[in-house]
Design an enzyme around this catalytic site. Structure first.
Site, PDB file in Angstrom:
ATOM      1  N   HIS A  59     -43.122  29.272 -18.877  1.00 22.34           N
ATOM      2  CA  HIS A  59     -44.136  30.340 -19.282  1.00 22.34           C
ATOM      3  C   HIS A  59     -43.289  31.782 -19.612  1.00 22.34           C
ATOM      4  CE1 HIS A  59     -47.523  28.223 -16.883  1.00 22.34           C
ATOM      5  NE2 HIS A  59     -47.611  27.819 -18.099  1.00 22.34           N
TER       6      HIS A  59
ATOM      7  N   ASP B 299     -48.394  22.168 -19.070  1.00 22.44           N
ATOM      8  CA  ASP B 299     -49.618  22.579 -18.513  1.00 22.44           C
ATOM      9  C   ASP B 299     -50.654  21.980 -18.212  1.00 22.44           C
ATOM     10  OD1 ASP B 299     -48.246  25.217 -18.394  1.00 22.44           O
ATOM     11  OD2 ASP B 299     -49.458  26.331 -19.880  1.00 22.44           O
TER      12      ASP B 299
ATOM     13  N   ARG C  47     -44.709   4.325  -8.936  1.00 22.18           N
ATOM     14  CA  ARG C  47     -43.773   5.374  -8.466  1.00 22.18           C
ATOM     15  C   ARG C  47     -44.388   6.503  -9.386  1.00 22.18           C
ATOM     16  NH1 ARG C  47     -37.880   7.473 -10.653  1.00 22.18           N
ATOM     17  NH2 ARG C  47     -37.858   8.895  -8.880  1.00 22.18           N
TER      18      ARG C  47
ATOM     19  N   HIS D 245     -39.146  15.695  -7.709  1.00 19.23           N
ATOM     20  CA  HIS D 245     -38.869  15.236  -8.859  1.00 19.23           C
ATOM     21  C   HIS D 245     -38.706  16.627  -9.839  1.00 19.23           C
ATOM     22  CE1 HIS D 245     -38.727  11.761 -11.801  1.00 19.23           C
ATOM     23  NE2 HIS D 245     -38.728  12.683 -12.850  1.00 19.23           N
TER      24      HIS D 245
ATOM     25  N   ASN E  84     -34.958  13.007  -6.856  1.00 17.35           N
ATOM     26  CA  ASN E  84     -34.738  11.961  -8.123  1.00 17.35           C
ATOM     27  C   ASN E  84     -33.785  12.724  -8.808  1.00 17.35           C
ATOM     28  OD1 ASN E  84     -35.677  10.057 -10.212  1.00 17.35           O
ATOM     29  ND2 ASN E  84     -36.000  12.363 -11.229  1.00 17.35           N
ATOM     30  N   GLU E  85     -32.672  11.949  -8.915  1.00 13.55           N
ATOM     31  CA  GLU E  85     -31.671  12.425  -9.924  1.00 13.55           C
ATOM     32  C   GLU E  85     -30.704  13.650  -9.429  1.00 13.55           C
ATOM     33  OE1 GLU E  85     -32.288  12.173 -14.104  1.00 13.55           O
ATOM     34  OE2 GLU E  85     -32.594  10.131 -14.054  1.00 13.55           O
TER      35      GLU E  85
ATOM     36  N   ASN F 152     -31.719   4.951 -11.106  1.00 15.91           N
ATOM     37  CA  ASN F 152     -32.112   5.310 -12.521  1.00 15.91           C
ATOM     38  C   ASN F 152     -30.953   5.094 -13.551  1.00 15.91           C
ATOM     39  OD1 ASN F 152     -34.385   6.202 -11.390  1.00 15.91           O
ATOM     40  ND2 ASN F 152     -34.270   8.149 -12.135  1.00 15.91           N
TER      41      ASN F 152
ATOM     42  N   TYR G 167     -30.185   4.049 -17.694  1.00 18.86           N
ATOM     43  CA  TYR G 167     -30.674   4.222 -19.088  1.00 18.86           C
ATOM     44  C   TYR G 167     -29.418   3.594 -20.161  1.00 18.86           C
ATOM     45  CZ  TYR G 167     -34.821   6.632 -17.743  1.00 18.86           C
ATOM     46  OH  TYR G 167     -36.129   6.833 -17.306  1.00 18.86           O
TER      47      TYR G 167
ATOM     48  N   GLU H 158     -35.883   3.501 -12.268  1.00 12.64           N
ATOM     49  CA  GLU H 158     -36.379   3.835 -13.637  1.00 12.64           C
ATOM     50  C   GLU H 158     -35.305   3.325 -14.769  1.00 12.64           C
ATOM     51  OE1 GLU H 158     -36.191   8.084 -15.000  1.00 12.64           O
ATOM     52  OE2 GLU H 158     -37.131   8.741 -13.204  1.00 12.64           O
TER      53      GLU H 158
HETATM   54  C1  NOJ Z   1     -34.990  10.626 -15.710  1.00 10.38           C
HETATM   55  C2  NOJ Z   1     -36.156  11.425 -15.337  1.00 10.38           C
HETATM   56  O1  NOJ Z   1     -36.165  11.077 -13.846  1.00 10.38           O
HETATM   57  C3  NOJ Z   1     -37.498  11.422 -15.924  1.00 10.38           C
HETATM   58  O2  NOJ Z   1     -38.059  12.319 -15.534  1.00 10.38           O
HETATM   59  C4  NOJ Z   1     -37.086  11.564 -17.521  1.00 10.38           C
HETATM   60  O3  NOJ Z   1     -38.317  11.596 -18.094  1.00 10.38           O
HETATM   61  C5  NOJ Z   1     -36.367  10.051 -17.878  1.00 10.38           C
HETATM   62  N1  NOJ Z   1     -35.068  10.196 -17.039  1.00 10.38           N
HETATM   63  C6  NOJ Z   1     -36.140  10.210 -19.102  1.00 10.38           C
HETATM   64  O4  NOJ Z   1     -35.366  10.839 -19.513  1.00 10.38           O
END
Ligand code: NOJ
Length: 495
Positions: free
Chosen positions: A60, A73, A98, A143, A187-188, A328, A330, A397
């Site tokens: 914002h 939002d 989750r 998160h 988280n992360e 997590n 990727y 994730e």
């Molecule tokens: C990690 C994060 O925890 C999540 O919030 C995010 O959307 C995904 N990776 C993808 O980037």
């Protein structure tokens, strides 16, 4: 064999290899789920007494770092549409969902003085709906959406954060613990500390590389331990659950067999795991990590290491406070040792003195950081097993992004999930890694932080132009549903 025969064999091998899925069924108690997070899906940012959090504030008031100035939002409007979300989960057949609790929805000021009844009711309703449909809630406490009033006081840079988080965690255990067995604290850490307090890319956009980000990490570790001890002392015997922590980690593949490159890979892994998981399992940062940052800090003229040490008392408090590792994962990077590291540079990404890049021939996705490298997850899982005594791992994730076009025939996502799952199965089967479940990111398209709604990870498409935020199933949802139902990656599972 002549050259042509060798060539044919090679081609045949390549094809066999491409489709060489592990078709062994996943164990009966292996869990398949999907994940989301509060700010990314809930919307209703100021409804029913919810307080402002750091992402509300950033979106914002700026600086406007989110694509097209988009905000969360309304997002997927899950605050109003959670029943639809649960119906989608039910259709997929997942064992767990989750999701995260928005701290400011429960405690609008961030402090535990006033509890927002409507916020409590929302999560009670969601949890009740999940349970009524046989879906286990897996709850992330944090998160990324810190209450803004706590940020004004410094957020993770204020030592009092440990009390604030402890109070909030305790409230959650109290309110929801009879129905929620499994909790994840943070988280992360890299996204929170390195990008929130180091390079200033994510909220609260603090730029303090090599200093603020490491203070943030220390506070976070102790805050995790606080929540774990509260749970252990006051709730575990009754509620019989677990408290984990979620690390974001790629695999770091050495560029060559040279010792320097292999050491570079280990160094990079220690920056992630030695910084965040080692303290929770062994009570301290790993020694490689400590030595490296101390060395650079000294060269730079600092009186002490920029990585704050844990006191003996803190070490005792931290040790053994991890019931399960949440991972997590990727993608993968190549790494090599830097030949001439910049002596003055500071920060997580440079203190390790490692070059990092992704190979051009690795398949791209909709995110510039995410290339499809399925073998990386197997190597990482094996490394975790060896380094952390085969601690239980839950994949919290894993998923594939596209560029946000309405693509319901998302074959590339299917291919990604299938090949990553196959490598996870291999890691369990052939390397003996203790993986207890897989959580796909994400149930549906949602607010992808700085990328707004331009990158999509969902099994369900969400129409962000419709007031109704209409959800439509993608092909990948049917694929995943079948994997869950058959518990394997083939029409005919291997014995
Ligand atoms: C990690 C994060 O925890 C999540 O919030 C995010 O959307 C995904 N990776 C993808 O980037």
């Amino acid at each position: 064999m002549d050259k042509a025969a060798v060539f044919i064999c090679l081609i045949a091998f390549t094809f066999i290899n491409v489709d060489a899925w592990n078709t062994k069924p996943f164990p009966k108690d292996f869990k398949f789920g999907v994940a989301t997070a509060s700010y990314q899906i809930e919307g209703a940012w100021n409804e029913d007494g919810k307080g402002e959090n750091i992402w509300d504030h950033l979106c914002h008031h700026g600086p406007f770092v989110v694509e097209h100035n988009q905000t969360g939002d309304i997002a997927c409007d899950s605050y109003h549409k959670y029943k639809e979300d649960v119906a989608m989960l039910k259709d997929l057949g997942v064992s767990h969902y989750r999701f995260s609790i928005s701290w400011s929805r429960l405690l609008p000021t961030g402090f535990a003085d006033k509890v927002n009844k409507a916020g409590v009711q929302y999560y009670k309703n969601l949890i009740k709906e999940l349970k009524a449909n046989g879906i286990e809630p897996l709850v992330t406490l944090y998160h990324w959406d810190l209450p803004q009033p706590l940020q004004v006081l410094g957020g993770f840079l204020n030592d009092n954060f440990v009390d604030w988080f402890g109070d909030y965690a305790q409230l959650c255990f109290d309110l929801f613990g009879d129905d929620v067995s499994n909790w994840l604290t943070f988280n992360e850490p890299i996204s929170i500390c390195q990008q929130g307090y180091g390079n200033g890319r994510k909220a609260p956009l603090i730029t303090s590389p090599g200093i603020g980000e490491y203070i943030c990490g220390k506070t976070m570790m102790i805050a995790h331990a606080r929540a774990w001890h509260i749970y252990d002392k006051e709730y575990r015997s009754k509620q019989k659950g677990s408290v984990g922590f979620v690390v974001d980690s790629s695999w770091y593949e050495p560029n060559s067999n040279k010792t320097a490159d292999i050491e570079a890979s280990e160094m990079k892994l220690q920056f992630v795991w030695g910084m965040y998981i080692n303290p929770l399992i062994n009570g301290d940062h790993s020694s490689i990590l400590k030595k490296q940052i101390a060395k650079r800090s000294k060269q730079q003229g600092f009186k002490r290491s920029r990585l704050p040490e844990f006191t003996k008392e803190e070490q005792k408090y931290l040790k053994g406070t991890l019931d399960i590792i949440g991972l997590n994962h990727y993608s993968t990077s190549m790494v090599s040792a830097q030949k001439n590291p910049d002596p003055d540079a500071m920060g997580f990404y440079v203190d390790c003195e490692v070059n990092e890049w992704q190979a051009d021939d690795w398949e791209k996705s909709g995110s510039d950081w995410l290339r499809v490298v399925p073998w990386g997850i197997r190597k990482l899982l094996k490394w975790i097993k060896v380094n952390f005594n085969n601690t239980k791992i839950l994949i919290t994730e894993n998923g594939y992004s596209d560029n946000g076009e309405k693509d319901l025939k998302d074959d590339r996502r299917i291919h990604y999930v299938k090949s990553y799952l196959s490598n996870i199965r291999d890691a369990m089967d052939k390397d003996g890694v203790n993986v207890v479940g897989y959580t796909l990111w994400s149930l549906m398209d949602n607010f992808e932080w700085n990328r707004g709604y331009t990158e999509k990870f969902g099994l369900y498409h969400v129409d962000f132009n419709s007031r109704n935020r209409t959800r439509t199933k993608k092909k990948s949802a049917d694929f995943y549903k079948k994997v869950i139902a058959t518990r394997c990656l083939a029409d005919k599972c291997a014995a």
